[in-house]
Scaffold this motif. Structure first.
Motif, short mmCIF file in Angstrom:
data_model
loop_
_atom_site.label_atom_id
_atom_site.label_comp_id
_atom_site.label_asym_id
_atom_site.label_seq_id
_atom_site.Cartn_x
_atom_site.Cartn_y
_atom_site.Cartn_z
N ILE A 78 44.92 34.61 56.96
CA ILE A 78 44.74 35.77 56.09
C ILE A 78 45.07 35.36 54.67
N VAL A 79 44.08 35.46 53.81
CA VAL A 79 44.28 35.07 52.42
C VAL A 79 44.26 36.33 51.55
N PRO A 80 45.22 36.44 50.61
CA PRO A 80 45.27 37.66 49.79
C PRO A 80 44.06 37.87 48.87
N SER B 108 38.00 37.67 39.90
CA SER B 108 39.08 36.71 40.15
C SER B 108 38.45 35.33 40.34
N PHE B 109 39.27 34.29 40.30
CA PHE B 109 38.75 32.93 40.45
C PHE B 109 38.20 32.69 41.85
N LYS B 110 38.47 33.60 42.78
CA LYS B 110 37.96 33.43 44.14
C LYS B 110 36.43 33.37 44.17
N ASP B 111 35.79 33.94 43.15
CA ASP B 111 34.32 33.87 43.09
C ASP B 111 33.85 32.41 43.05
N GLY B 135 42.81 41.06 49.92
CA GLY B 135 42.56 41.37 48.52
C GLY B 135 41.40 40.64 47.88
N ASN B 136 41.71 39.77 46.93
CA ASN B 136 40.68 39.12 46.12
C ASN B 136 39.60 38.42 46.94
N LEU B 137 40.01 37.72 47.99
CA LEU B 137 39.03 37.00 48.79
C LEU B 137 38.07 37.97 49.48
N CYS B 236 50.26 29.66 42.51
CA CYS B 236 49.99 29.06 43.82
C CYS B 236 50.22 30.04 44.95
N ALA B 237 49.27 30.06 45.87
CA ALA B 237 49.43 30.81 47.12
C ALA B 237 49.27 29.82 48.26
N GLY B 238 48.01 29.51 48.63
CA GLY B 238 47.77 28.48 49.64
C GLY B 238 47.99 27.08 49.09
N GLY B 239 47.99 26.97 47.77
CA GLY B 239 48.24 25.68 47.13
C GLY B 239 46.98 24.88 46.86
N SER B 240 45.82 25.50 47.07
CA SER B 240 44.57 24.78 46.90
C SER B 240 44.16 24.66 45.43
N LEU B 241 44.25 25.75 44.69
CA LEU B 241 43.78 25.76 43.30
C LEU B 241 44.44 24.66 42.46
N ILE B 242 45.76 24.55 42.55
CA ILE B 242 46.46 23.56 41.72
C ILE B 242 46.02 22.14 42.10
N LYS B 298 51.16 40.32 45.50
CA LYS B 298 50.57 40.25 46.83
C LYS B 298 49.48 39.20 46.92
N SER B 299 48.80 38.92 45.80
CA SER B 299 47.72 37.94 45.86
C SER B 299 48.25 36.51 45.97
N LEU B 300 49.56 36.35 45.85
CA LEU B 300 50.13 35.00 46.03
C LEU B 300 51.02 34.95 47.27
N ALA B 301 50.96 36.01 48.09
CA ALA B 301 51.92 36.11 49.19
C ALA B 301 51.45 35.36 50.44
N THR B 345 45.98 41.22 33.09
CA THR B 345 45.88 40.43 34.33
C THR B 345 46.64 41.12 35.45
N GLU B 346 46.35 40.70 36.64
CA GLU B 346 47.06 41.24 37.81
C GLU B 346 48.41 40.54 37.97
N THR B 347 49.11 40.89 39.02
CA THR B 347 50.46 40.35 39.22
C THR B 347 50.49 38.82 39.25
N ALA B 348 49.46 38.19 39.80
CA ALA B 348 49.44 36.72 39.85
C ALA B 348 49.52 36.15 38.43
N GLY B 349 48.83 36.78 37.50
CA GLY B 349 48.89 36.35 36.10
C GLY B 349 50.27 36.58 35.51
N ILE B 375 45.11 32.16 34.13
CA ILE B 375 45.05 33.58 34.50
C ILE B 375 43.87 33.72 35.46
N THR B 376 44.16 34.18 36.67
CA THR B 376 43.17 34.05 37.74
C THR B 376 42.67 35.36 38.34
N GLY B 377 43.23 36.49 37.89
CA GLY B 377 42.78 37.76 38.46
C GLY B 377 42.97 38.93 37.50
N ASN B 378 42.30 40.03 37.78
CA ASN B 378 42.23 41.18 36.88
C ASN B 378 43.28 42.25 37.16
C1 LIG Z 1 44.53 35.87 41.68
C2 LIG Z 1 44.92 34.66 42.44
N1 LIG Z 1 45.46 33.62 41.80
C3 LIG Z 1 45.84 32.49 42.43
C4 LIG Z 1 45.70 32.35 43.82
C5 LIG Z 1 46.21 31.07 44.44
O1 LIG Z 1 45.25 30.20 44.89
P1 LIG Z 1 45.55 29.15 46.05
O2 LIG Z 1 45.60 29.95 47.33
O3 LIG Z 1 44.41 28.22 45.99
O4 LIG Z 1 46.88 28.51 45.75
C6 LIG Z 1 45.11 33.42 44.54
C7 LIG Z 1 44.84 33.42 45.96
O5 LIG Z 1 45.21 32.82 46.85
C8 LIG Z 1 44.73 34.59 43.84
O6 LIG Z 1 44.19 35.64 44.49
#
Ligand SMILES: Cc1ncc(COP(=O)(O)O)c(C=O)c1O
Ligand SMILES: [Zn+2]
Lengths: 80, 415
Positions: A78-80, B108-111, B135-137, B236-242, B298-301, B345-349, B375-378
């Motif tokens: 589950i991804v946020p 969001s960058f998920k696009d 959420g974003n995904l 970072c959430a899943g750690g992929s973006l970084i 929540k988008s980084l949880a 930006t959203e909480t992640a920002g 900054i990755t989300g609105n």
């Molecule tokens: C807005 C936002 N920023 C950053 C991340 C983190 O990306 P990653 O899961 O690749 O670390 C996510 C989602 O996972 C996200 O929704």
């Protein structure tokens, strides 16, 4: 036979316990360890468990009851 | 041009053909796309990129899409803003904001990752895409599936807030609410991904999907004039973006598109209530201890991130560090960016801005260095975080004298 691929994460207090041995013996599961990293105070094992549906369920429930974290091999799906 | 070698296990190096698989059958390690850099080197130049469309697809040669782009033609190439007001506030010389809060189409960058995954799904002949998300995904998969006329199944935990459900449902996917604990939903979705012939974007399509994040890094470098900054701070959430931003920089370097030496330090930003990657970095250990998330971000949880180890390695290899942000600091971060740069930006920002501030204040980042904040989300997606912090300042009757009094009142309060 049903199979599941899981990742077990062990808290420090369980590192010394023969968890995998008990899984095989008490639940009649076939296990196949693929990768692991066990340190002095923490560890994880990626493995495949094979057994009948009921035995798999019971085995996983027992692991969780012991305090082992049981995740799919992908971890958080589950991804946020 | 044959640009792909196929897939390769990140752990044992075994090779696989480029098919929808994501785990090495031998060691259960994650698979990654493997490119023919020798071929790419002869084709990809600054000029060839600059001649491309104003979207992430200007880097198509370095993404795993082989045929035509199927969906998300306008994703990416978002603004990189010289944030001088924020820099002044932080006491720094050069601060940039890479603003994916306005990424088309789902904010969001998920696009970036989803457009690649859905395009690959079409390439491989799938008619259904899926994901499990809160959420974003979910927003992005549903939107791109609609555009690509694919069926979509979006799995969510049954107790998700109405706002997030709505922002997904509007695209007309099949939304499946799953009753159960987080762990149960997680395991069920992994089993579903295994059993059905669907393109589960972040499971069986993960090797392709995650490559989309590289475009965020490519854009930073190109928009800086083919330079790399001193620091990049990444939520970072899943750690992929970084991990993928770092890979992007290394690829540009290897292809000769960056000529100066790369000295960029990659820093991880996470919430204090869910920061297992930053904890690894701060404790200087490659052992990830999973956590139970408790944060407004929540988008980084993600408590047990799949790429946590690789994110840690990225930070270490680049010489960066990490910082946690408390819920209070997250809100302050969101307000700071809005107040100084006019970006909501959203909480992640908020997490990223707060982490940047801490890294600067503690001297990890020098005030004279160039800094990019990701900054990755609105912000309109997470208004709940701010409701009890903001209210209309002035409420008056519709008369000029009422306004005059209110204004005088405000001015006296301000002094
Ligand atoms: C807005 C936002 N920023 C950053 C991340 C983190 O990306 P990653 O899961 O690749 O670390 C996510 C989602 O996972 C996200 O929704
Ligand atoms: Zn392998």
């Amino acid at each position: 036979m049903p199979r599941i691929r899981v990742r077990l994460t062990f808290p420090p207090e369980l590192i010394q316990e023969p968890i995998v041995y008990r899984l095989v013996k008490d639940f009649d599961l076939v296990i196949n360890i693929r990768r692991a990293d066990v340190k002095a105070d923490y560890g994880w094992i990626a493995l495949e468990l094979e057994g009948d549906e009921g035995a798999l369920e019971r085995g996983v429930r027992w692991l969780k009851g012991k305090g082992v974290q049981v995740d799919p091999i992908e971890r958080d799906v589950i991804v946020p | 041009m044959e640009k792909l070698n196929g897939l390769r296990c990140r752990e044992c190096g075994r090779r696989y053909p480029a098919t929808p698989v994501h785990v090495c059958e031998f060691c259960f390690g994650p698979l990654e796309v493997d490119y023919r850099y020798d071929t790419l080197k002869t084709v990809v130049t600054r000029a060839s990129i600059a001649a491309g469309p104003p979207s992430m697809w200007r880097y198509k040669d370095l993404l795993p899409v082989e045929g035509d782009v199927a969906v998300g033609h306008h994703v990416g190439f978002t603004p990189l803003i010289r944030a001088q007001n924020l820099a002044d506030e932080l006491g720094c010389r050069e601060v940039w904001v890479k603003n994916d809060s306005v990424c088309h189409p789902s904010w969001s960058f998920k696009d970036r990752v989803v457009s690649v995954a859905v395009t690959k799904a079409r390439e491989f002949g799938y008619d259904t895409v899926a994901c499990a998300s809160t959420g974003n995904l979910a927003n992005s998969v549903a939107a791109h599936a609609a555009e690509g006329r694919l069926k979509s199944y979006i799995f969510i935990p049954a107790d998700l807030e109405q706002g997030k459900v709505l922002a997904t449902l509007v695209y007309n996917p099949t939304l499946v609410a799953v009753h159960g604990t987080y762990d149960e939903v997680n395991r069920l979705c992994s089993e579903i991904a295994d059993k059905y012939r669907w393109a589960f974007v972040n499971v069986n399509f993960r090797p392709y999907y995650s490559e989309g994040s590289k475009s965020y890094g490519f854009e930073i470098v190109e928009q800086l004039g083919w330079r790399t900054p001193g620091h990049i701070i990444v939520p970072c959430a899943g750690g992929s973006l970084i991990t993928k931003i770092w890979k992007a920089i290394k690829e540009f370097k290897a292809l000769g598109l960056i000529t100066e030496p790369v000295t960029t330090k990659m820093h991880a930003a996470q919430a204090a209530g869910c920061g297992p990657i930053v904890t690894m970095i701060r404790n200087d250990t490659d052992v990830l201890v999973p956590v139970r998330p408790n944060t407004i971000a929540k988008s980084l949880a993600i408590g047990n991130p799949a790429d946590g180890y690789y994110a840690y390695r990225t930070v270490k290899e680049s010489g960066g560090f990490g910082a946690h942000a408390t819920d209070e600091e997250i809100v302050e971060g969101m307000l700071l960016l809005a107040r100084t740069e006019g970006i909501f930006t959203e909480t992640a920002g908020g997490v990223t801005v707060a982490a940047a501030k801490k890294l600067i204040e503690t001297g990890v980042i020098q005030r004279t260095d160039s800094i990019v904040i990701c900054i990755t989300g609105n912000g309109l997606k997470t208004p709940d975080a701010l409701y009890d912090r903001l209210e209309a300042h002035v409420k008056i009757k519709p008369s000029l004298s009422a306004f005059d009094r209110a204004l005088a009142d405000l001015k006296s309060h301000a002094t």
